[in-house]
Design a protein around this motif. Structure first.
Motif, mmCIF file in Angstrom:
data_model
loop_
_atom_site.group_PDB
_atom_site.id
_atom_site.type_symbol
_atom_site.label_atom_id
_atom_site.label_comp_id
_atom_site.label_asym_id
_atom_site.label_seq_id
_atom_site.Cartn_x
_atom_site.Cartn_y
_atom_site.Cartn_z
ATOM 1 N N SER A 111 -15.129 -4.480 20.368
ATOM 2 C CA SER A 111 -13.802 -5.047 21.101
ATOM 3 C C SER A 111 -14.371 -5.624 22.464
ATOM 4 N N ALA A 112 -13.224 -5.951 23.124
ATOM 5 C CA ALA A 112 -13.521 -6.472 24.421
ATOM 6 C C ALA A 112 -12.241 -6.524 25.290
ATOM 7 N N TRP A 113 -12.496 -6.550 26.557
ATOM 8 C CA TRP A 113 -11.237 -6.821 27.457
ATOM 9 C C TRP A 113 -11.310 -8.107 28.095
ATOM 10 N N LEU A 129 -14.312 -12.354 30.189
ATOM 11 C CA LEU A 129 -14.370 -11.208 29.033
ATOM 12 C C LEU A 129 -15.720 -10.242 29.064
ATOM 13 N N VAL A 130 -15.186 -9.088 29.046
ATOM 14 C CA VAL A 130 -16.027 -7.832 28.994
ATOM 15 C C VAL A 130 -16.170 -7.270 27.906
ATOM 16 N N ALA A 131 -17.265 -7.445 26.896
ATOM 17 C CA ALA A 131 -17.403 -6.941 25.764
ATOM 18 C C ALA A 131 -18.020 -5.271 25.957
ATOM 19 N N THR A 132 -17.430 -4.516 25.032
ATOM 20 C CA THR A 132 -17.529 -3.202 25.034
ATOM 21 C C THR A 132 -17.418 -2.594 23.577
ATOM 22 N N ASP A 133 -17.860 -1.390 23.655
ATOM 23 C CA ASP A 133 -17.624 -0.441 22.144
ATOM 24 C C ASP A 133 -16.634 0.538 23.046
#
Length: 187
Positions: free
Chosen positions: A53-55, A99-103
């Protein structure tokens, strides 16, 4: 004879001024703009598509001397991912869209509070409209993207104007065990 020329001259000047005023009113007033003409940001997280997921944060500028009433904000296309928490961020603390990639599903704190995009709002003069969204991988191979953010606004004469930001925010599963990769191809 001189009186007739004066009347014709005054009428001509009045007609030209009226025509100039009409042209000024019929030409659309400038609206929101975007500096992004074509950009892609993508993230790869792990091997499991369900954890990807990413914001993203993107922006539109109001360089005019008046507020612009925004009626809607929508993605042009959503392919292979779910778009969650699509919203307006009125006062983000970051000045660097991206974009900020994250789980983790929690919004990055630098994106700040958000309001729903369908609430209708005015972008003040000389300010920025910030749009945030949470992209979550869908089914299948987990590769997908959100493309082309479209903002529809109303000009001062009540006409609708749309501006499209040709950007893509994508996700994909990592193939080499890397934690994340940005500006990657194929999404």
């Amino acid at each position: 004879m001189d009186r007739g020329r004066a009347v014709v001259g005054a009428s001509t000047i009045g007609a030209l001024l009226l025509a100039a005023g009409l042209v000024i009113e019929l030409v659309p007033a400038p609206g929101l703009t975007t500096d992004i003409t074509a950009a892609t940001a993508c993230a790869h997280l792990g091997e499991e598509p369900s954890t990807v997921s990413a914001w993203f944060l993107t922006q539109f500028d109001n360089d005019t001397d008046h507020g612009i009433r925004v009626l809607s904000v929508r993605p042009g296309a959503v392919e292979g991912v779910r778009l969650e928490d699509f919203a307006i961020a009125p006062h983000p603390t970051t000045t660097d869209p991206g974009l900020v990639a994250t789980d983790d599903g929690a919004r990055p704190p630098e994106y700040g509070p958000a309001v729903p995009v369908d609430a209708g709002f005015t972008v003040p003069a000389h300010s920025t409209l910030n749009v945030v969204g949470h992209v979550v991988s869908g089914t299948g191979d987990g590769t997908g993207q959100v493309r082309d953010i479209v903002v529809t606004a109303e000009d001062r004469l009540g006409r609708l104007q749309s501006v499209t930001q040709h950007a893509a925010f994508g996700l994909g599963p990592g193939s080499d065990g890397s934690v994340m990769t940005f500006n990657c191809d194929g999404t």
